[in-house]
Scaffold this motif. Structure first.
Motif, PDB file in Angstrom:
ATOM      1  N   ARG A   2      -8.659   3.408   6.086  1.00  0.00           N
ATOM      2  CA  ARG A   2      -8.333   2.321   5.183  1.00  0.00           C
ATOM      3  C   ARG A   2      -9.605   1.596   4.779  1.00  0.00           C
ATOM      4  N   ALA A   3      -9.749   1.387   3.454  1.00  0.00           N
ATOM      5  CA  ALA A   3     -10.927   0.684   2.949  1.00  0.00           C
ATOM      6  C   ALA A   3     -10.579  -0.780   2.776  1.00  0.00           C
ATOM      7  N   THR A  66      -8.979   6.116  -4.413  1.00  0.00           N
ATOM      8  CA  THR A  66      -9.454   7.490  -4.583  1.00  0.00           C
ATOM      9  C   THR A  66     -10.145   7.934  -3.308  1.00  0.00           C
ATOM     10  N   SER A  67      -9.576   8.941  -2.667  1.00  0.00           N
ATOM     11  CA  SER A  67     -10.135   9.450  -1.395  1.00  0.00           C
ATOM     12  C   SER A  67     -10.339   8.316  -0.396  1.00  0.00           C
ATOM     13  N   PRO A  72     -12.412  -1.105  -7.794  1.00  0.00           N
ATOM     14  CA  PRO A  72     -12.159  -2.485  -8.221  1.00  0.00           C
ATOM     15  C   PRO A  72     -11.375  -2.572  -9.528  1.00  0.00           C
ATOM     16  N   LEU A  73     -10.478  -3.522  -9.575  1.00  0.00           N
ATOM     17  CA  LEU A  73      -9.718  -3.816 -10.786  1.00  0.00           C
ATOM     18  C   LEU A  73     -10.602  -4.594 -11.750  1.00  0.00           C
ATOM     19  N   TRP A 251      -1.406   0.822   1.321  1.00  0.00           N
ATOM     20  CA  TRP A 251      -0.994   0.672  -0.067  1.00  0.00           C
ATOM     21  C   TRP A 251      -0.658   2.048  -0.634  1.00  0.00           C
ATOM     22  N   LEU A 252       0.450   2.118  -1.370  1.00  0.00           N
ATOM     23  CA  LEU A 252       0.918   3.382  -1.935  1.00  0.00           C
ATOM     24  C   LEU A 252       1.174   3.196  -3.426  1.00  0.00           C
ATOM     25  N   ALA A 253       0.549   4.032  -4.246  1.00  0.00           N
ATOM     26  CA  ALA A 253       0.770   3.958  -5.691  1.00  0.00           C
ATOM     27  C   ALA A 253       2.213   4.306  -6.014  1.00  0.00           C
ATOM     28  N   GLN A 254       2.842   3.496  -6.868  1.00  0.00           N
ATOM     29  CA  GLN A 254       4.235   3.703  -7.259  1.00  0.00           C
ATOM     30  C   GLN A 254       4.341   4.402  -8.615  1.00  0.00           C
ATOM     31  N   VAL A 255       3.407   4.124  -9.504  1.00  0.00           N
ATOM     32  CA  VAL A 255       3.383   4.726 -10.833  1.00  0.00           C
ATOM     33  C   VAL A 255       1.947   4.669 -11.336  1.00  0.00           C
TER      34      VAL A 255
END
Length: 443
Positions: A2-3, A66-67, A72-73, A251-255
């Motif tokens: 985890r980052a 990513t990996s 950053p947003l 954290w898990l991407a949903q879309v």
């Protein structure tokens, strides 16, 4: 592995933003990390208007993982903004009204080419005005979209079709005839998207890009595959599988994670190319998610708000007429004193903490009395729209008296925001805290 998001990443995520004045970022950074009354956030974009002019913006958190590394947003990242999309779709509808191609009060069947009638109220026409105002008697049922290649929009309303659901897409209670009762329904915008296609002879996503988004100078799109990969921000939850929260998980991407779907039902490049080449505009615009599928940034949303404040003008060009702006912002439905002419909880079950979320509505415009929501120092009226889907919480709101406004995109929450203790409003607590931050800065 985890980052961990560092403050260095936070500040690197600020692209072309006004510098933080002393004390300004602390509240937003605290919200990002989570508080005693709100969950941690994956990302947060905020853009502000003052007197109708964009003033400042912020981007905190991460856009993709990513990996195992959080990217950053930035302010130019586009996220699926959920139901604020409806406000933008309404601009396309009102363009057709301005062009004399669509009458808001004409029977929609005349445009669809097939009869749309609620079987419980067969004598009552359903109109575009009612769809925009959520008074159409249309209901979502168990689904409000049909995957590409699996059917046409009219199947929702055709007895015997796989999507008929025993008439679940129509209200069947007394007092809920078209035009008389408010119930928020996403399927209204599948119908409106389909009408846009029929009257323009263009695919919905292309019409919106060519006639609404590009003329406003926006690279926002309803087709996520048209957004360059470095500008796509995913929607997130903490969890082990999409759709569920688990604050102890990653954290898990949903879309819109590593590979987005270009439209609902997209399978692979060969299918997509063949399907789109043979797609008939007006058959099933739900594949483009007109109810919630726009990918945009908070900066993009501020441009939309500025256009409405300027009476339909932006960048020297006209998007819609001043009369259409006035019609959109004016109340088309208002909850009566008895609460008997509509469901004010939005998509939530009535009788819960979100009662009162929708007490006045224009043409795809949410009208909010902030004093009723406990914002004694806030504007008496805000207009715009809210959004929620796939972990995203969003809002684009402005004060029509002053031209002050705020656009917010929360890209995801670590746990279900409904589990946070309530505040004074029907909003989730984290949304309320963002608005209180904004109101406190306006004093």
């Amino acid at each position: 592995m985890r980052a961990r998001l560092t403050f260095a990443c936070v500040f690197a995520a600020l692209l072309n933003t006004a510098a933080f004045a002393q004390g300004q970022p602390s509240k937003l950074e605290t919200l990002l990390e989570g508080t005693s009354v709100s969950p941690a956030l994956s990302g947060l974009q905020i853009s502000l208007l003052k007197g109708g002019e964009a003033t400042e913006g912020y981007a905190l958190g991460f856009a993709q993982i990513t990996s195992g590394v959080k990217q950053p947003l930035r302010r130019n990242h586009k996220t699926r903004i959920a139901s604020i999309s409806k406000l933008v779709v309404a601009l396309g509808v009102m363009q057709l009204v301005d062009a004399g191609k669509l009458d808001l009060d004409r029977d929609l069947s005349d445009y669809l080419g097939w009869e749309l009638r609620n079987p419980t109220f067969p004598e009552s026409a359903i109109t575009a005005r009612q769809l925009l105002a959520h008074t159409s008697s249309i209901r979502d049922g168990s689904a409000y979209f049909i995957a590409a290649g699996s059917g046409e929009l009219r199947d929702f309303f055709t007895p015997g079709s796989p999507y008929w659901e025993d008439g679940a897409h129509f209200a069947d209670a007394g007092g809920q005839a078209p035009g008389s009762f408010f119930t928020y329904a996403n399927l209204n915008f599948g119908l409106l998207g389909t009408v846009i296609e029929l009257l323009s002879a263009q695919r919905f996503d292309q019409y919106m890009a060519n006639n609404v988004l590009d003329p406003m100078g926006l690279s926002a799109r309803f087709d996520p595959c048209e957004i360059p990969a470095p500008q796509r921000a995913a929607a997130f939850r903490k969890g082990t599988e999409p759709g569920n929260w688990n604050n102890g998980a990653d954290w898990l991407a949903q879309v819109d994670g590593s590979k987005p779907n270009c439209f609902y039902g997209a399978r692979d490049a060969d299918f997509n190319e063949a399907f789109l080449a043979n797609y008939t505009p007006g058959s099933n615009a739900t594949i483009y998610s007109p109810q919630g599928g726009l990918r945009a940034s908070a900066d993009d949303l501020v441009v939309v708000l500025k256009m409405l404040i300027n009476g339909g003008m932006i960048n020297g060009g006209r998007i819609i007429s001043p009369e259409s702006v006035d019609a959109m912002l004016a109340p088309q439905w208002t909850l009566n004193a008895q609460g008997s002419n509509g469901l004010s909880a939005g998509e939530a079950e009535p009788g819960g903490p979100t009662d009162g979320l929708m007490a006045s509505y224009g043409l795809s415009v949410h009208r909010i009395n902030m004093r009723d929501w406990g914002f004694d120092d806030g504007p008496a009226l805000l207009v715009g729209h809210l959004g929620e889907a796939y972990g995203v919480l969003s809002h684009a709101l402005f004060d029509p008296q002053t031209g002050d406004g705020i656009a917010t995109i929360i890209t995801g929450t670590a746990q279900d925001p409904a589990d946070s203790p309530p505040g004074s409003s029907p909003l989730y607590r984290v949304e309320e805290e963002v608005l209180r931050w904004w109101v406190s800065r306006k004093r």
